[in-house]
Write an enzyme that holds these catalytic residues in place. Structure first.
Site, PDB file in Angstrom:
ATOM      1  N   HIS A   1      80.989  36.946  23.901  1.00 33.27           N
ATOM      2  CA  HIS A   1      82.306  36.699  24.491  1.00 33.27           C
ATOM      3  C   HIS A   1      82.989  35.594  23.707  1.00 33.27           C
ATOM      4  O   HIS A   1      82.379  34.968  22.834  1.00 33.27           O
ATOM      5  CB  HIS A   1      82.193  36.356  25.981  1.00 33.27           C
ATOM      6  CG  HIS A   1      81.491  35.067  26.286  1.00 33.27           C
ATOM      7  ND1 HIS A   1      80.188  34.816  25.915  1.00 33.27           N
ATOM      8  CD2 HIS A   1      81.908  33.957  26.957  1.00 33.27           C
ATOM      9  CE1 HIS A   1      79.833  33.611  26.354  1.00 33.27           C
ATOM     10  NE2 HIS A   1      80.860  33.070  26.974  1.00 33.27           N
TER      11      HIS A   1
ATOM     12  N   HIS B   1      84.222  32.541  24.407  1.00 32.39           N
ATOM     13  CA  HIS B   1      84.208  31.100  24.659  1.00 32.39           C
ATOM     14  C   HIS B   1      83.662  30.439  23.387  1.00 32.39           C
ATOM     15  O   HIS B   1      82.773  30.983  22.724  1.00 32.39           O
ATOM     16  CB  HIS B   1      83.323  30.759  25.868  1.00 32.39           C
ATOM     17  CG  HIS B   1      84.031  30.990  27.182  1.00 32.39           C
ATOM     18  ND1 HIS B   1      83.369  31.254  28.358  1.00 32.39           N
ATOM     19  CD2 HIS B   1      85.352  30.990  27.487  1.00 32.39           C
ATOM     20  CE1 HIS B   1      84.260  31.418  29.341  1.00 32.39           C
ATOM     21  NE2 HIS B   1      85.459  31.263  28.836  1.00 32.39           N
TER      22      HIS B   1
ATOM     23  N   ASP C   1      81.685  28.119  22.496  1.00 30.12           N
ATOM     24  CA  ASP C   1      80.271  27.837  22.208  1.00 30.12           C
ATOM     25  C   ASP C   1      79.513  29.088  21.763  1.00 30.12           C
ATOM     26  O   ASP C   1      78.323  29.021  21.454  1.00 30.12           O
ATOM     27  CB  ASP C   1      79.578  27.174  23.411  1.00 30.12           C
ATOM     28  CG  ASP C   1      79.660  27.993  24.691  1.00 30.12           C
ATOM     29  OD1 ASP C   1      80.689  28.655  24.917  1.00 30.12           O
ATOM     30  OD2 ASP C   1      78.693  27.964  25.469  1.00 30.12           O
ATOM     31  N   HIS C   2      80.236  30.236  21.667  1.00 31.06           N
ATOM     32  CA  HIS C   2      79.583  31.470  21.215  1.00 31.06           C
ATOM     33  C   HIS C   2      80.162  32.029  19.913  1.00 31.06           C
ATOM     34  O   HIS C   2      79.616  32.971  19.360  1.00 31.06           O
ATOM     35  CB  HIS C   2      79.619  32.520  22.325  1.00 31.06           C
ATOM     36  CG  HIS C   2      78.871  32.070  23.534  1.00 31.06           C
ATOM     37  ND1 HIS C   2      77.582  32.477  23.806  1.00 31.06           N
ATOM     38  CD2 HIS C   2      79.203  31.169  24.503  1.00 31.06           C
ATOM     39  CE1 HIS C   2      77.166  31.869  24.904  1.00 31.06           C
ATOM     40  NE2 HIS C   2      78.127  31.058  25.343  1.00 31.06           N
TER      41      HIS C   2
ATOM     42  N   HIS D   1      81.226  37.084  33.976  1.00 29.26           N
ATOM     43  CA  HIS D   1      81.628  35.745  33.558  1.00 29.26           C
ATOM     44  C   HIS D   1      83.150  35.602  33.703  1.00 29.26           C
ATOM     45  O   HIS D   1      83.812  36.534  34.137  1.00 29.26           O
ATOM     46  CB  HIS D   1      81.148  35.521  32.114  1.00 29.26           C
ATOM     47  CG  HIS D   1      81.080  34.086  31.699  1.00 29.26           C
ATOM     48  ND1 HIS D   1      80.631  33.086  32.518  1.00 29.26           N
ATOM     49  CD2 HIS D   1      81.402  33.480  30.530  1.00 29.26           C
ATOM     50  CE1 HIS D   1      80.680  31.935  31.871  1.00 29.26           C
ATOM     51  NE2 HIS D   1      81.153  32.141  30.662  1.00 29.26           N
TER      52      HIS D   1
ATOM     53  N   ASP E   1      76.899  34.585  28.670  1.00 31.56           N
ATOM     54  CA  ASP E   1      76.724  33.789  29.886  1.00 31.56           C
ATOM     55  C   ASP E   1      77.005  34.684  31.085  1.00 31.56           C
ATOM     56  O   ASP E   1      77.829  35.569  30.993  1.00 31.56           O
ATOM     57  CB  ASP E   1      77.721  32.645  29.918  1.00 31.56           C
ATOM     58  CG  ASP E   1      77.707  31.806  28.644  1.00 31.56           C
ATOM     59  OD1 ASP E   1      76.951  32.091  27.717  1.00 31.56           O
ATOM     60  OD2 ASP E   1      78.488  30.856  28.567  1.00 31.56           O
TER      61      ASP E   1
ATOM     62  N   HIS F   1      70.647  28.023  27.324  1.00 28.18           N
ATOM     63  CA  HIS F   1      72.052  27.726  27.616  1.00 28.18           C
ATOM     64  C   HIS F   1      72.146  26.619  28.676  1.00 28.18           C
ATOM     65  O   HIS F   1      72.940  26.679  29.622  1.00 28.18           O
ATOM     66  CB  HIS F   1      72.789  29.001  28.081  1.00 28.18           C
ATOM     67  CG  HIS F   1      74.291  28.901  28.037  1.00 28.18           C
ATOM     68  ND1 HIS F   1      75.026  28.479  29.110  1.00 28.18           N
ATOM     69  CD2 HIS F   1      75.188  29.138  27.055  1.00 28.18           C
ATOM     70  CE1 HIS F   1      76.326  28.497  28.798  1.00 28.18           C
ATOM     71  NE2 HIS F   1      76.436  28.891  27.546  1.00 28.18           N
TER      72      HIS F   1
END
Ligand SMILES: [Zn+2]
Length: 307
Positions: free
Chosen positions: A65, A67, A69-70, A145, A215, A273
């Site tokens: 996805h 976000h 941090d990915h 999410h 997530d 995570h």
């Protein structure tokens, strides 16, 4: 005949921000010397360098996805792959907007990549076969999410069957017919009689599977998608006492991650995570093991073998 290697290496076990101890999400999958990257948080490239990974040989990237941090580490990695001479096609599985982001970054920085990128848009519903190479099949499935998010399942493809020497001798199977048997075909004898393949071959060993879920809030559907996989990675951002916070942010607690593992009857669970509030994760591991015993806690650099 030994099985081809199938390993998962954790590049980042933290969540939203990089810390001194943990990088954001990233995993390097290796199958028989082919490499696959799942998620690419900031700093993933440095993590790949630290473990001496031959990252020019990564030909498939999966982005769960959008976000940061990915995927904030992706543009830097793509650029370095070019500088180190990558020529082979890279396939990126991601939400559709990622292509716009990467194209814009390449355009304004006047960067050029000498290798082609194929973008495959993820569907956010159902269990889908999204691609394959000669070693693995790739599947995606929706998670729960705040933005469209997919989990991934990588499944070993069937290799050649092993032959039983006594059966080959019994029917005097010619050499050229043996390859067909290895591929699963039946045998036709001199008299024109069909002898079933299983008379000549050993039963297949189980095809190994790895599933990645980050997530996500807890969802009973997740267990259906990852039923009986060998290894399941499921996020456990928070301890059980912070269940409300997990709910608000659409993340999971340790018990929720372990519940999915238990419901899916997986062989092994990896949690990760973690919120940056956790310097040590013993407590998180303990909580998860109360629900699902065969759990391990991800740590940056850790290697998990599927056997
Ligand atoms: Zn995240």
């Amino acid at each position: 005949l030994s099985k081809p290697s199938f390993t998962v290496q954790i590049l980042g076990s933290g969540s939203a921000t990089p810390t001194t101890y943990r990088n954001p999400s990233g995993q390097l999958i290796e199958f028989n010397n082919a490499y696959y990257l799942i998620d690419c948080g900031e700093g993933t490239q440095l993590q790949l360098r630290k473990i001496n990974a031959k990252f020019q040989r990564i030909n498939h990237v999966f982005v769960s996805h959008l976000h940061g941090d990915h995927f904030f580490g992706l543009i830097g990695l793509l650029n370095s792959m070019h500088l180190y001479g990558k020529k082979t096609k890279l396939t990126i599985f991601s939400p559709p907007e990622l292509k716009e982001v990467i194209d814009l970054q390449l355009r304004v920085s006047k960067a050029r990549l000498d290798y082609p990128i194929e973008y495959i848009d993820l569907q956010n519903k159902g269990f889908n076969l999204i691609g394959a190479d000669d070693r693995l099949e790739f599947f995606s499935f929706p998670l729960k999410h705040r933005v469209p998010t997919c989990g991934f399942l990588l499944k070993e493809k069937p290799g050649l069957l092993k032959l039983k020497n006594e059966a080959l001798a019994e029917y005097q199977v010619p050499l050229q017919e043996r390859n067909k048997l290895k591929m699963g075909e039946d045998f036709i004898s001199h008299e024109g009689k069909i002898i079933k393949n299983k008379h000549f071959t050993y039963p297949r060993e189980n095809l190994r599977t790895y599933a990645y879920c980050s997530d996500t809030a807890y969802s009973p559907k997740t267990a259906e998608y990852v039923k009986e996989v060998d290894v399941l990675y499921h996020e456990a951002t928070f301890e059980n006492a912070l269940a409300d916070k997990a709910k608000d942010t659409m993340h999971s607690t340790t018990a929720q991650a372990a519940k999915v593992a238990k419901e899916a009857n997986v062989k092994k669970l990896i949690i990760g995570h973690y919120s940056s509030r956790y310097r040590y994760v013993d407590k998180l591991l303990h909580e998860a093991r109360e629900v699902f015993t065969n759990t391990i806690a991800a740590d940056d650099g850790m290697i998990i073998r599927l056997d």
